[in-house]
Design an enzyme around this catalytic site. Sequence first.
Site, mmCIF file in Angstrom:
data_model
loop_
_atom_site.group_PDB
_atom_site.id
_atom_site.type_symbol
_atom_site.label_atom_id
_atom_site.label_comp_id
_atom_site.label_asym_id
_atom_site.label_seq_id
_atom_site.Cartn_x
_atom_site.Cartn_y
_atom_site.Cartn_z
ATOM 1 N N ASP A 36 0.811 -1.212 0.000
ATOM 2 C CA ASP A 36 0.000 0.000 0.000
ATOM 3 C C ASP A 36 0.844 1.262 0.000
ATOM 4 O O ASP A 36 2.052 1.233 0.217
ATOM 5 C CB ASP A 36 -0.891 0.024 1.249
ATOM 6 C CG ASP A 36 -2.207 -0.702 1.038
ATOM 7 O OD1 ASP A 36 -2.490 -1.087 -0.106
ATOM 8 O OD2 ASP A 36 -2.934 -0.893 2.027
ATOM 9 N N LYS A 58 -3.221 3.594 -2.194
ATOM 10 C CA LYS A 58 -4.295 4.587 -2.248
ATOM 11 C C LYS A 58 -3.871 5.784 -1.418
ATOM 12 O O LYS A 58 -3.286 5.649 -0.350
ATOM 13 C CB LYS A 58 -5.602 4.050 -1.663
ATOM 14 C CG LYS A 58 -6.112 2.754 -2.242
ATOM 15 C CD LYS A 58 -7.445 2.424 -1.604
ATOM 16 C CE LYS A 58 -7.899 1.023 -1.931
ATOM 17 N NZ LYS A 58 -7.172 0.018 -1.171
ATOM 18 N N MET A 173 -7.716 9.526 9.432
ATOM 19 C CA MET A 173 -8.287 10.008 8.170
ATOM 20 C C MET A 173 -9.318 11.118 8.391
ATOM 21 O O MET A 173 -10.360 11.159 7.749
ATOM 22 C CB MET A 173 -8.916 8.839 7.386
ATOM 23 C CG MET A 173 -7.918 7.761 7.015
ATOM 24 S SD MET A 173 -8.672 6.258 6.354
ATOM 25 C CE MET A 173 -9.326 5.508 7.860
#
Length: 506
Positions: A36, A58, A173
């Site tokens: 990732d 991502k 996030m």
Amino acid sequence: MNSGKVYLIGAGPGDPGLLTVKGRDCLALADVVIYDYLANPVLLGYARPETEQIYVGKSRGQHSVPQEEINQLLVDKAGAGLQVARLKGGDPYVFGRGGEEAAFLRQHQIPFEVVPGVTAGFAAAAYAGIPLTHRDTTTSLALLTGHERPERKLSSLDWQKLATGLGTLIFYMGMSNLKMICEQLIKHGRAADTPVAVIQWATLPRQRTLTAPLNKIAEQVAAAGMEPPAVIIIGEVVRYREELRWYDNLPLFGKRFLITRPRAQAATFVALLQAQGAETICIPTIEIATPEDWTPCDQSLARLGGYHGVILTSANGVEAFFGRMKHLGLDLRALAGVKIIAVGPKTAKEIEKYGLSPDLVPQNFRAEGVVEELLAAGVDGKRFLYPRTAIARELIPDSLTAAGAEVDAPIIYRTIATLEKRDMIRHLLESGELDAICFSSSSTFDNLQAMFGDELKTLQGGTKFFSIGPLTSGTIRKHGFEVALEPEQSTLDDLVGAMVDYYKEP
């Protein structure tokens, strides 16, 4: 179906040293590594050279590979009988969609195993000097995501309980929703002066930490230009930061250095710098190559027993010397009665890896030191083998020969220029992102100069040039550049120590 297995591995928050031992071992066994955006690419070094590496990262607003395709990729690779390491930032089961991937594997009858990792929230707090719980402050905490599924809104959270029922809140996030998070907490009873920490790039040398009250943090984060990836910590425990901060107090924290030595030899230097908080970028300006003709070297090795001593002046030379001995079917018995001479302690340590202790390590860790001590002991009528690089100075063979010795000096390795990362070095220099470039040999600088020619003077800007010793410094100055730092002894430990002293506040 010949099924392999998938290991869902938590890569940790960024610092490669926080990978678990089991995660490292699974990477070493993998046929395929699927990794990732937030998994430190340094960890790929634990995989075998032939292991396939697939990036599916991502970042906010950019999806390299959709999650559905990642799920299918795992099934396809394991279904082909391969051992698959799925390397995910943080912990696979903490906001990492590891549960979704595991469920998909189970549906397709693919064996899997979960290897937990250090989750970003815990690591960010520790590296920022914030204890998430403290018996004098709070004994409760919550992990939350500030970015849910598009069809769900953060407003669906029970803000009343979050605001008043829990001590420490950790939002993952949440940067794009920071203002709304703060407003909701204050609206539902959290004190406006509750301290908040926003920690960007946690556990890495580029880590940034900003603290402010709950009612002001969003404004200050925007003014500072802080962006994801970042962790938000809300609670009274943030007040401990000034007392307990340690990581961003390291002497080289926030400094970024370009390492130009070959990657295989850079690991020790990188580890020393990172232990002092520095960020390192390894872009070799040279590569190690074998001689164009092995004949002179092989002829010398065939008569090893006839030499009084073997002189080794670099780690590369040690590796090449013992590697060639093995290639020719020779072992340590061929060196019986032969004195082993090392130019310095680092070369001596490399020799010791092969089961030998050097007979001589001069006080002056340079070729001059070797010559001085050998001449003092007397070399007339003695025969020496000096396996060397193609660009080595003639000091040792010339000096010993003049004193009556016989010296064979075959080339055992070469350093050759590499232009592979020229554009990357140009970008780093033009953008002013480097504090200094570290040169561990004359050839590392010569090849950087060859990359850019006269343009290097313009590109350098405010970037300092650090040198490991007088020979390298002489090469840098010969091209018209200033050497900002040179240690008293030509070792990596001394160079790092000198760098720490250089950046000490007056």
